[in-house]
Design a protein around this motif. Structure first.
Motif, PDB file in Angstrom:
ATOM      1  N   UNK A 131     -48.505 -11.999  25.251  1.00  0.00           N
ATOM      2  CA  UNK A 131     -47.266 -11.485  24.521  1.00  0.00           C
ATOM      3  C   UNK A 131     -46.418 -11.182  25.628  1.00  0.00           C
ATOM      4  N   UNK A 132     -45.627  -9.964  25.248  1.00  0.00           N
ATOM      5  CA  UNK A 132     -44.534  -9.394  26.110  1.00  0.00           C
ATOM      6  C   UNK A 132     -44.427  -7.809  25.957  1.00  0.00           C
ATOM      7  N   UNK A 157     -52.303  -6.549  19.614  1.00  0.00           N
ATOM      8  CA  UNK A 157     -52.859  -7.382  20.928  1.00  0.00           C
ATOM      9  C   UNK A 157     -51.695  -7.957  21.642  1.00  0.00           C
ATOM     10  N   UNK A 158     -50.974  -8.801  20.980  1.00  0.00           N
ATOM     11  CA  UNK A 158     -49.976  -9.393  21.730  1.00  0.00           C
ATOM     12  C   UNK A 158     -48.536  -8.428  21.800  1.00  0.00           C
ATOM     13  N   UNK A 159     -48.505  -7.614  21.155  1.00  0.00           N
ATOM     14  CA  UNK A 159     -47.377  -6.633  21.151  1.00  0.00           C
ATOM     15  C   UNK A 159     -47.491  -5.734  22.375  1.00  0.00           C
ATOM     16  N   UNK A 160     -46.125  -5.250  22.650  1.00  0.00           N
ATOM     17  CA  UNK A 160     -45.832  -4.519  23.836  1.00  0.00           C
ATOM     18  C   UNK A 160     -45.333  -2.887  23.751  1.00  0.00           C
ATOM     19  N   UNK A 161     -45.444  -2.549  22.546  1.00  0.00           N
ATOM     20  CA  UNK A 161     -45.203  -0.980  22.299  1.00  0.00           C
ATOM     21  C   UNK A 161     -46.401  -0.203  22.534  1.00  0.00           C
ATOM     22  N   UNK A 196     -48.318 -18.496  23.845  1.00  0.00           N
ATOM     23  CA  UNK A 196     -47.365 -17.450  24.007  1.00  0.00           C
ATOM     24  C   UNK A 196     -46.515 -16.907  22.804  1.00  0.00           C
ATOM     25  N   UNK A 197     -46.377 -15.650  22.536  1.00  0.00           N
ATOM     26  CA  UNK A 197     -45.601 -15.271  21.325  1.00  0.00           C
ATOM     27  C   UNK A 197     -44.358 -14.471  22.104  1.00  0.00           C
ATOM     28  N   UNK A 249     -45.968 -10.970  29.445  1.00  0.00           N
ATOM     29  CA  UNK A 249     -44.954 -11.100  30.311  1.00  0.00           C
ATOM     30  C   UNK A 249     -44.219  -9.666  30.361  1.00  0.00           C
ATOM     31  N   UNK A 250     -43.374  -9.540  31.376  1.00  0.00           N
ATOM     32  CA  UNK A 250     -42.536  -8.430  31.532  1.00  0.00           C
ATOM     33  C   UNK A 250     -41.421  -8.465  30.460  1.00  0.00           C
ATOM     34  N   UNK A 251     -40.982  -7.452  29.860  1.00  0.00           N
ATOM     35  CA  UNK A 251     -39.780  -7.553  29.113  1.00  0.00           C
ATOM     36  C   UNK A 251     -38.506  -7.736  29.940  1.00  0.00           C
ATOM     37  N   UNK A 252     -37.465  -7.957  29.122  1.00  0.00           N
ATOM     38  CA  UNK A 252     -36.141  -8.677  29.779  1.00  0.00           C
ATOM     39  C   UNK A 252     -35.206  -7.418  29.990  1.00  0.00           C
ATOM     40  N   UNK A 253     -35.580  -6.127  29.548  1.00  0.00           N
ATOM     41  CA  UNK A 253     -34.264  -5.230  29.804  1.00  0.00           C
ATOM     42  C   UNK A 253     -34.001  -4.811  31.020  1.00  0.00           C
TER      43      UNK A 253
END
Length: 437
Positions: free
Chosen positions: A139-140, A153-157, A214-215, A173-177
């Motif tokens: 995830x990311x 699991x794949x979420x990143x909050x 990858x999602x 993955x790292x976020x893009x902000x």
């Protein structure tokens, strides 16, 4: 809660500060077009299409009539080893809106179910292709993929994950902000495509033979409108093609016109292997989600089983008659009123109105694409998220519904919005920013 407000106490509300809400409830009792009506009789201009979902506006009679007809004709029919006509018709209609090749549709009841379904399908595809060692899901950071165990699991909050166990073997993955380089971008940020190379880094770390899928959300909505940098999604696609990883786009928010096309995949020219959908599919009139899968991947699963059930997965309400009827009527409305073109027609006006808040008190970033805007506020010292939540409540009391997520105000109005209503939304926010400490 007993004794605090007995009339409200029984409903344990989702993603809500229950004690605070029930001490000072704000209720919606009806809706029409661009407006809700509150329990105290005020019109509330809908700046969020409900919850990113009422894309055609509220209480459209065509949808209501289709639901009523279905309810009086066939209230329920099982879709386990049986069927009824409506979901087959709807699946064909949805498939026709997808990028070329994604024409096999699995129906669910929500975005969360769509994500968990997509992850299970990805695992099934890899096994069917003789790649049973591919079980890792990627995830990311700052991604939101619903609240099922797979999606969490794949979420990143962080707050969605910290209390609950997650599935083993996932990575992010790292976020893009990038506030430092991309603040106040109109459309796609110029910096950050290289962040997609995180996927290659995880391939090098774990081995491609361990990674199933990858999602990512093409545009991360619930975390505050994070728009992909130029070339980012294309780079993810290239890495997946090279390594045999299945690419899933979570389009629960971006599908059905939000960015000026049936999907962000089409609008932005990147075709994944699987797309998850919900929200705008039925204009939120009846809960429903869907997963679109490339035909050759669907066929790989079916062909891997000599006979009997090919995928041991499903829901009692998959393809429910009322939801299917609502979906068909919604797609008819989108086509008749050319609503997918509205985001393109209004994008420049929307963008100018949103970026007109630059320089206003507390505003540290504005992000826009299609009919979506994220207005990031400087966190209040010692009280992160408080400033945006205060603005959310103040806006509701002033007759405007916005979305507060972290320290970000997100806007995503119904696609029927008019320019005067856009002016009203951003004008009210500008005035309210002056009143928030």
């Amino acid at each position: 809660m007993r004794g605090d407000n007995d009339q409200l106490a029984s409903f344990w509300m989702p993603f809500t500060a229950n004690r605070a809400y029930k001490a000072n409830p704000r209720q919606l009792v009806s809706a029409s077009g661009m407006y809700y009506r509150s329990s105290d009789g005020r019109e509330i201009l809908d700046g969020t299409a409900g919850l990113w979902c009422s894309n055609a506006g509220h209480c459209r009679p065509e949808i209501a009539e289709a639901i009523a007809k279905a309810a009086s004709t066939l209230d329920f029919a099982p879709t386990f080893q049986l069927g009824h006509p409506l979901p087959f018709e709807l699946a064909q209609r949805v498939a026709a809106l997808m990028p070329d090749g994604l024409d096999r549709i699995f129906f669910t009841n929500s975005g969360s179910e769509s994500v968990d379904t997509a992850l299970k399908i990805a695992l099934a595809i890899q096994r069917a292709k003789g790649q049973g060692t591919r079980t890792r899901l990627i995830g990311r950071e700052r991604g939101y993929h619903g609240t099922g165990f797979g999606g969490v699991t794949v979420g990143g909050l962080v707050n969605n994950r910290r209390v609950f166990s997650t599935l083993p073997g996932a990575d992010h993955l790292r976020h893009t902000h990038d506030l430092g380089r991309n603040a106040f971008t109109r459309g796609f940020p110029q910096h950050g495509a290289e962040l997609a190379d995180d996927l290659q880094r995880l391939v090098d770390l774990h081995g491609a033979e361990t990674i199933a899928a990858v999602i990512v959300e093409p545009m991360a909505g619930s975390t505050g409108v994070l728009i992909p940098p130029v070339g980012y999604l294309q780079r993810l696609r290239e890495i997946c093609d090279r390594t045999g990883i299945i690419l899933i786009f979570d389009e629960v928010i971006t599908a059905f016109g939000r960015v000026g096309a049936p999907t962000a995949s089409e609008a932005w020219g990147v075709t994944p292997d699987i797309i998850t959908m919900a929200k705008g599919l039925t204009n939120a009139a009846v809960p429903m989600g869907a997963v679109a899968v490339k035909r050759e991947l669907h066929d790989a699963v079916l062909d891997s089983v000599a006979g009997g059930i090919e995928l041991f997965h499903g829901y009692t309400y998959s393809g429910h008659p009322l939801a299917s009827a609502a979906g068909l009527a919604t797609l008819d409305l989108y086509a008749r009123d050319a609503l997918f073109d509205r985001a393109n027609d209004l994008a420049a006006y929307w963008e100018d109105a949103a970026h007109g808040l630059k320089g206003r008190r507390h505003v540290i970033d504005i992000r826009t694409i299609g009919l979506v805007a994220g207005i990031e506020l400087e966190p209040r010292p010692g009280a992160p998220t408080a400033r945006a939540m205060e603005l959310f409540h103040a806006a509701f009391d002033d007759g405007l519904l916005v979305r507060a997520t972290g320290d970000i105000i997100a806007l995503s109005p119904p696609l029927i919005v008019e320019k005067a209503q856009i002016d009203e939304m951003f004008g009210r926010i500008a005035d309210l920013l002056d009143t928030i400490d």
